[in-house]
Design a protein around this motif. Structure first.
Motif, short mmCIF file in Angstrom:
data_model
loop_
_atom_site.label_atom_id
_atom_site.label_comp_id
_atom_site.label_asym_id
_atom_site.label_seq_id
_atom_site.Cartn_x
_atom_site.Cartn_y
_atom_site.Cartn_z
N LEU A 48 0.76 -1.37 0.09
CA LEU A 48 0.12 0.12 -0.17
C LEU A 48 0.90 1.28 0.05
O LEU A 48 2.01 1.31 0.53
N PRO A 49 0.41 2.48 -0.22
CA PRO A 49 0.91 3.59 -0.39
C PRO A 49 1.76 3.93 1.07
O PRO A 49 1.43 3.80 2.15
N GLY A 50 3.14 4.28 0.62
CA GLY A 50 3.99 4.59 1.95
C GLY A 50 4.83 3.36 2.61
O GLY A 50 5.76 3.55 3.48
N GLU A 51 4.22 2.12 2.14
CA GLU A 51 4.97 0.97 2.68
C GLU A 51 6.32 0.68 1.93
O GLU A 51 6.29 0.89 0.70
N HIS A 52 7.07 0.01 2.79
CA HIS A 52 8.46 -0.63 1.99
C HIS A 52 8.33 -1.97 1.85
O HIS A 52 7.96 -2.70 2.63
N VAL A 53 8.44 -2.12 0.49
CA VAL A 53 8.12 -3.67 -0.17
C VAL A 53 9.27 -4.14 -0.45
O VAL A 53 10.11 -3.70 -1.20
N GLU A 54 9.67 -5.22 -0.09
CA GLU A 54 10.77 -6.22 -0.73
C GLU A 54 10.45 -7.57 -1.02
O GLU A 54 9.60 -8.23 -0.41
N VAL A 55 11.05 -8.23 -2.11
CA VAL A 55 10.88 -9.46 -2.40
C VAL A 55 12.29 -9.90 -2.41
O VAL A 55 13.03 -9.77 -3.45
N ARG A 56 12.47 -10.95 -1.77
CA ARG A 56 13.89 -11.62 -1.85
C ARG A 56 13.58 -13.05 -1.65
O ARG A 56 13.08 -13.79 -0.71
N ASP A 57 14.07 -13.74 -2.73
CA ASP A 57 14.07 -15.26 -2.94
C ASP A 57 12.80 -15.70 -2.51
O ASP A 57 12.39 -16.65 -1.98
N GLY A 58 11.73 -15.04 -3.28
CA GLY A 58 10.27 -15.30 -3.38
C GLY A 58 9.41 -14.87 -1.89
O GLY A 58 8.38 -14.86 -2.00
N ALA A 59 10.13 -14.26 -0.89
CA ALA A 59 9.53 -13.96 0.42
C ALA A 59 9.17 -12.46 0.46
O ALA A 59 10.29 -11.72 0.03
N VAL A 60 7.98 -12.02 0.58
CA VAL A 60 7.60 -10.74 0.65
C VAL A 60 7.76 -10.15 2.02
O VAL A 60 7.20 -10.74 2.97
N THR A 61 8.27 -8.92 2.12
CA THR A 61 8.20 -8.35 3.42
C THR A 61 7.60 -7.00 3.32
O THR A 61 7.83 -6.15 2.07
N ILE A 62 6.83 -6.57 4.04
CA ILE A 62 6.40 -5.25 4.21
C ILE A 62 6.83 -4.43 5.55
O ILE A 62 6.76 -5.03 6.61
N ASP A 63 7.74 -3.34 5.23
CA ASP A 63 8.03 -2.63 6.28
C ASP A 63 9.13 -3.42 7.33
O ASP A 63 8.74 -3.52 8.58
N LEU A 67 5.32 -11.36 5.05
CA LEU A 67 3.89 -11.24 4.74
C LEU A 67 3.40 -12.72 4.56
O LEU A 67 3.93 -13.41 3.90
N ALA A 68 2.49 -12.94 5.38
CA ALA A 68 1.62 -14.36 5.29
C ALA A 68 1.11 -14.26 4.12
O ALA A 68 -0.15 -13.39 3.94
N GLU A 69 1.14 -15.36 3.10
CA GLU A 69 0.36 -15.55 1.76
C GLU A 69 0.02 -16.85 1.47
O GLU A 69 0.66 -17.51 0.97
N PRO A 70 -1.01 -17.55 2.35
CA PRO A 70 -1.53 -18.53 2.09
C PRO A 70 -2.35 -18.88 0.88
O PRO A 70 -2.36 -20.14 0.45
N TYR A 71 -2.57 -17.86 0.10
CA TYR A 71 -3.11 -17.85 -1.12
C TYR A 71 -2.42 -18.30 -2.46
O TYR A 71 -2.58 -18.63 -3.43
N VAL A 72 -0.96 -18.08 -2.16
CA VAL A 72 0.06 -18.35 -3.27
C VAL A 72 0.23 -19.89 -3.34
O VAL A 72 0.63 -20.47 -2.36
N GLN A 73 0.04 -20.63 -4.58
CA GLN A 73 0.08 -21.88 -4.83
C GLN A 73 1.52 -22.33 -5.25
O GLN A 73 1.97 -23.30 -5.12
N PHE A 74 1.79 -21.58 -6.24
CA PHE A 74 3.21 -21.89 -6.99
C PHE A 74 4.19 -20.61 -6.66
O PHE A 74 4.33 -19.83 -7.27
N ARG A 75 5.01 -21.01 -5.74
CA ARG A 75 5.90 -20.04 -5.43
C ARG A 75 7.41 -19.92 -6.46
O ARG A 75 7.37 -21.00 -7.01
N ASP A 76 8.19 -19.07 -6.31
CA ASP A 76 9.37 -19.19 -7.13
C ASP A 76 10.49 -18.41 -5.97
O ASP A 76 10.02 -18.06 -4.89
N LYS A 77 11.73 -18.42 -6.36
CA LYS A 77 12.65 -17.82 -5.62
C LYS A 77 13.22 -16.45 -6.18
O LYS A 77 13.94 -16.12 -5.84
N ARG A 78 12.40 -15.77 -7.10
CA ARG A 78 12.87 -14.43 -7.82
C ARG A 78 12.88 -13.48 -6.53
O ARG A 78 12.03 -13.54 -5.62
N SER A 79 13.72 -12.42 -6.89
CA SER A 79 14.02 -11.36 -6.04
C SER A 79 13.48 -10.05 -6.73
O SER A 79 13.58 -10.07 -8.07
N ALA A 80 13.24 -9.10 -5.98
CA ALA A 80 13.19 -7.78 -6.82
C ALA A 80 13.60 -6.58 -5.94
O ALA A 80 13.44 -6.81 -4.49
#
Length: 128
Positions: A48-63, A67-80
Motif C-alpha cells: 500500500l502507499p507509503g510501505e516499504h516492499v521487498e521481495v527476496r528469494d520469493g519471500a515478501v516483506t512489508i516494512d 507477509l503471510a501469503e496462504p493464497y500463493v500456490q506456485f512460489r518461485d525464488k525470484r527477488s526484486a
C-alpha cells in the motif's frame, strides 16, 4: 489468481468498490496495464502507499515484516529491488508467482489504472 479466478475465465468486477472504500492488502483487483492495450489484468494487492516492499528469494516483506501469503500456490525464488510505494500507487503480485508478470517486473500500479475489485470467475461455469 486461483482458486477465486481461473485463467481464461470471464470475471465479475465490482467497479464501484473503490469509490465506496479504500483498496486493502489482499484485495484481488482488475486494472489496465501497458496502454494502449484494452486488456484488463488481475493481480493481488500486497503493498500500500507509503510501505516499504521487498521481495527476496520469493519471500515478501512489508516494512521489514514477513507477509503471510496462504493464497500463493506456485512460489518461485525470484527477488526484486526494494521499493517504497508512492502515494496513489500499489505493489501487486500474481498468486502464481512462478509465472506472473507483476510489480516485480514493471513497478508499482497507479491508482488511476485500477478498474475495480475482481469478485469471481463467472464463465464458463465450474463443475461442482
Amino acid at each position: 489468481m486461483e482458486p477465486r479466478v481461473h485463467a481464461g475465465e470471464i470475471v465479475l468486477i465490482n467497479t464501484l468498490a473503490y469509490r465506496l472504500g479504500p483498496l486493502r492488502r489482499g484485495d484481488v483487483i482488475a486494472f489496465r496495464h501497458d496502454a494502449p492495450t484494452t486488456e484488463t489484468y488481475i493481480k493481488r494487492v500486497v503493498g500500500l502507499p507509503g510501505e516499504h516492499v521487498e521481495v527476496r528469494d520469493g519471500a515478501v516483506t512489508i516494512d521489514g515484516r514477513a507477509l503471510a501469503e496462504p493464497y500463493v500456490q506456485f512460489r518461485d525464488k525470484r527477488s526484486a529491488p526494494a521499493v517504497v510505494v508512492p502515494p496513489e500507487a500499489y505493489y501487486v503480485l500474481g498468486d502464481n508467482r512462478a509465472d506472473s508478470d507483476d510489480s516485480r517486473n514493471w513497478g508499482v500500479l497507479h491508482q488511476a489504472d485500477v478498474v475495480g475489485k475482481a469478485l469471481a470467475g463467472i464463465w464458463p461455469p465450474r463443475s461442482l
